[in-house]
Design an enzyme around this catalytic site. Structure first.
Site, PDB file in Angstrom:
ATOM      1  N   GLU A   1      -4.720  -5.634  -1.648  1.00 33.68           N
ATOM      2  CA  GLU A   1      -3.321  -5.776  -2.069  1.00 33.68           C
ATOM      3  C   GLU A   1      -2.954  -4.953  -3.296  1.00 33.68           C
ATOM      4  OE1 GLU A   1      -3.117  -9.219   0.771  1.00 33.68           O
ATOM      5  OE2 GLU A   1      -4.666  -8.088  -0.212  1.00 33.68           O
TER       6      GLU A   1
ATOM      7  N   TYR B 298      -4.588  -4.731  -6.144  1.00 30.56           N
ATOM      8  CA  TYR B 298      -5.015  -5.283  -7.419  1.00 30.56           C
ATOM      9  C   TYR B 298      -6.197  -4.486  -7.989  1.00 30.56           C
ATOM     10  CZ  TYR B 298      -1.897  -9.275  -6.670  1.00 30.56           C
ATOM     11  OH  TYR B 298      -0.794 -10.076  -6.486  1.00 30.56           O
TER      12      TYR B 298
ATOM     13  N   ARG C 142     -12.117 -10.225  -0.161  1.00 31.59           N
ATOM     14  CA  ARG C 142     -10.879  -9.830   0.532  1.00 31.59           C
ATOM     15  C   ARG C 142     -10.771  -8.317   0.432  1.00 31.59           C
ATOM     16  NH1 ARG C 142      -5.848 -13.182   1.810  1.00 31.59           N
ATOM     17  NH2 ARG C 142      -4.311 -11.636   2.459  1.00 31.59           N
TER      18      ARG C 142
ATOM     19  N   HIS D 243       1.143  -4.375  -2.951  1.00 25.66           N
ATOM     20  CA  HIS D 243       2.427  -4.963  -3.316  1.00 25.66           C
ATOM     21  C   HIS D 243       3.510  -3.904  -3.519  1.00 25.66           C
ATOM     22  CE1 HIS D 243       1.353  -9.119  -3.377  1.00 25.66           C
ATOM     23  NE2 HIS D 243       0.357  -8.928  -4.198  1.00 25.66           N
TER      24      HIS D 243
ATOM     25  N   GLN E 181      11.654 -17.882   0.943  1.00 25.27           N
ATOM     26  CA  GLN E 181      12.702 -18.304   0.021  1.00 25.27           C
ATOM     27  C   GLN E 181      12.259 -19.346  -0.997  1.00 25.27           C
ATOM     28  OE1 GLN E 181      16.484 -19.189   1.961  1.00 25.27           O
ATOM     29  NE2 GLN E 181      16.052 -17.665   3.523  1.00 25.27           N
TER      30      GLN E 181
END
Length: 671
Positions: free
Chosen positions: A165, A167, A215, A253, A340
């Site tokens: 992701e 990171y 991961r 991201h 949301q």
């Protein structure tokens, strides 16, 4: 049993899990303060009771520099470990297993002391990172080891190392960022060194019974990202170092491609996971947009993966696993991928919950307590607010009748489910309808209700959830045949035109544009989605990127708004960019900062910069807001009924399903 693969045990090495269901990592907004750890413990315990075979916590930093924000969650001291102890204890008390995710944010951190492989600033952070020296890298590695040791002391069953992701670790492994010239950069062997050394350091300080999950980034989805051959090289090296399990990481991201939002098809990136599983001998977990048992069973049966990681589905339903195992699929409250109340909350510093399940992370204060004096309750309006109220009231022992003037339940949510990419919204309606039937709620469709009806039925309490009506602007020509309301279009009462002006650029206006773009040729199947966005799960393409092949509508669509701000400004924090990009890819044009003058057979006349112009269209779709439907309110109050108003009927200006469903729960609790 309908899902034998899902509910078969699996030996992970340090221990055996009873099924193939992993509750994946989600930051909840509660990890930063030990005063919330009891609340987290209750949250995780409920999911262990509900059938999660293995749970992974939200990300916790292994070093001070790795924090997500000033004061962000970290595992640095014995005191930190002691504070965490209540979480694994709660999970173990019901026979569950839980791992702590170690997440070093690197240049993604929102604080001035961020560090990374290079000084290149992330586009999603205001802070430029410090490029670590060799000594400083060794110090960060030691931090991972110490955090792992402390996690085991706290009682966790293992750790998940966040290596994807975008990171910290991914910032070293990927050629998209790491252009160092020392032993930590350049060639793949050097870029992989950090990940390998972290695993080695951890293995040196934890017991053989401590699970190590990595991961791994299978698809960076950024330019110049990791080619597949390097993914394979890293995976084999980590397996050789003693990693017990690989979890799939998809996208950075900062990537401008959707990976977990509602329009992403089920298991859209599973081909990459399948490639990894064929390569390694340790178990591999598949993830991203898997929310129903049939999907999980198929992935396991087809040997795509050994386990299935789901995060938000466990927010939506704490008993997801138990219901699947008991073949109660219709009873599952399904995650709709809306973001949301989960991700959108995280990015504005609010505690996470769930749009379809207000109980999520509120288990400490929301409890189903039987009513002391059961009443005969009328719920008027069968949208999600009304259905939520009816279910909650019935669960508490009240006798409930739900009145809906249309021939089906759902209200505005039913319209949302008609939008390509929001098909899962229909799952929420299926869930509520199943619960209404199971609880014995009397549902009366095609039933406009009167005060006399309620008096005759001896109703003692009324919850008014009559929703909204589309607002029709006071505009000359608005009653012409070429003008339609958004609800008429989405219900199929009116066919779409060819040259269309959409008036109103809020959430509904964007939804209508996406409907017009894709209603004839949806991109919601996996292959079409990947082509549309330019993603490949095969070959050796860097980062998994290819040339997008976007679907262009045969219609000419113009989205119009009076305000001068950027179209879509009010859309969701984590999904707004996707909707804006989708409309741009589809060729939707924008008219911003205009004043509407009139509508006639020529089209929409508007004024911009004091110049009168005509937008030549054959159809105008009104998405110009809503007005609360309160026609019954005066009569109900005059007749002396105790009335609680919820949902769009209470506030149309901020039409919000999250608020509507929660208000339904709250209204029923006060009966």
């Amino acid at each position: 049993m309908s899902f034998p693969a899902v509910f078969s045990p699996l030996d992970l090495g340090p221990f055996t899990v009873p099924n193939r269901l992993i509750m994946g990592s989600m930051h909840t907004g509660l990890e930063e303060s030990p005063k919330h750890f009891d609340r987290l413990a209750t949250f995780f315990q409920r999911r262990a009771e509900g059938g999660a075979g293995l749970i992974i916590t939200g990300g916790v930093a292994p070093t001070d520099a790795g924090r997500a924000m000033p004061g962000g969650a970290a595992m640095l001291t014995q005191e930190d470990a002691d504070c965490h102890r209540c979480i694994p204890e709660a999970v173990h008390a019901v026979g569950g297993r839980i791992c702590l995710q170690l997440l070093h944010t690197g240049r993604y951190g929102f604080h001035p002391n961020v560090v990374s492989a290079t000084e290149q600033q992330a586009p999603i952070s205001p802070f430029a990172p410090h490029a670590l020296t060799d000594y400083e890298i060794q110090r960060e590695i030691a931090g991972f080891a110490e955090a792992s040791r402390l996690a085991e002391l706290a009682g966790y069953d293992g750790i998940e190392i966040m290596g994807s992701e975008g990171y910290f670790i991914n910032q070293f492994t990927s050629p998209a960022l790491n252009n160092r010239t020392d032993q930590w950069g350049g060639a793949a062997e050097n870029r992989h060194r950090l990940a390998i050394e972290i695993v080695r350091a951890i293995k040196d300080v934890v017991s053989p019974q401590f699970l190590i999950i990595f991961r791994i980034s299978l698809l960076d989805l950024v330019p110049n990202g990791t080619p597949w051959e390097e993914v394979e090289t890293l995976a084999l090296a980590l397996e050789a170092e003693g990693v017990h399990l690989f979890n799939s990481g998809i996208g950075w991201h900062e990537s401008r491609l959707p990976t977990i939002a509602s329009m992403v098809p089920s298991a859209a990136f599973s081909d990459a996971t399948a490639r990894l599983r064929k390569l390694v001998r340790i178990p591999v977990a598949v993830t991203n947009r898997i929310n129903m048992p049939e999907q999980a069973e198929t992935l396991l049966r087809d040997n795509v993966a050994d386990l299935v990681t789901m995060a938000r589905p466990w927010l939506a339903d704490a008993d997801w696993g138990k219901k699947a195992q008991n073949n109660q699929v219709a009873d599952i409250n399904t995650c709709i991928g809306c973001n949301q109340a989960c991700l959108d909350h995280v990015f504005v510093g609010k505690a996470v919950t769930c749009l379809v399940n207000p109980y999520a992370l509120n288990e400490h204060k929301l409890k189903i307590i039987p009513a002391e004096k059961p009443r005969h309750v009328a719920v008027i309006g069968g949208g999600v607010a009304g259905m939520s109220a009816a279910v909650e009231a019935a669960q508490r022992g009240h006798s409930v009748t739900l009145y809906e003037k249309r021939d089906r339940l759902g209200g505005q949510f039913q319209l949302a489910a008609a939008i390509p990419g929001k098909e899962d919204y229909a799952q929420t309606l299926r869930y509520f309808e199943t619960r209404l039937a199971a609880l014995g709620v009397r549902v009366q469709l095609n039933r406009p209700v009167t005060v006399e009806d309620l008096t005759t039925a001896q109703i003692s309490s009324v919850i008014l959830a009559t929703g909204v009506n589309p607002r029709v602007p006071d505009l000359p020509g608005v009653d012409l045949p070429n003008v339609v309301r958004y609800d008429q279009l989405l219900r199929g009462e009116v066919a779409p035109g060819q040259r269309i002006a959409v008036i109103g650029a809020g959430g509904i206006g964007f939804d209508v544009c996406e409907f017009l773009l894709h209603c004839d040729a949806p991109v919601t199947d996996k292959a079409a989605f990947l082509r549309h966005w330019g993603i490949v799960g095969e070959g050796n393409a860097q980062g998994g990127l290819a040339q997008p092949q976007p679907h262009h509508a045969t219609r000419h669509i113009t989205l119009c708004q009076r305000s001068t701000h950027k179209p879509g400004k009010t859309l969701g924090k984590t999904t707004g960019w996707i909707h804006r990009t989708a409309l741009k890819m589809g060729g939707v044009e924008h008219l911003v900062g205009i004043e509407y003058e009139r509508i006639d057979d020529a089209g929409l006349w508007y004024r911009k910069d004091d110049t009168l112009q005509c937008l030549a269209v054959d159809q105008i779709v009104l998405c110009s807001g809503q007005e609360s439907e309160l026609g019954l309110m005066h009569d109900l109050q005059a007749a002396g009924f105790d009335v609680k108003v919820i949902g769009g009927a209470e506030k149309a200006a901020e039409l919000d399903a999250k608020r509507a469903i929660r208000q339904g729960v709250d209204a029923a609790m006060t009966l």
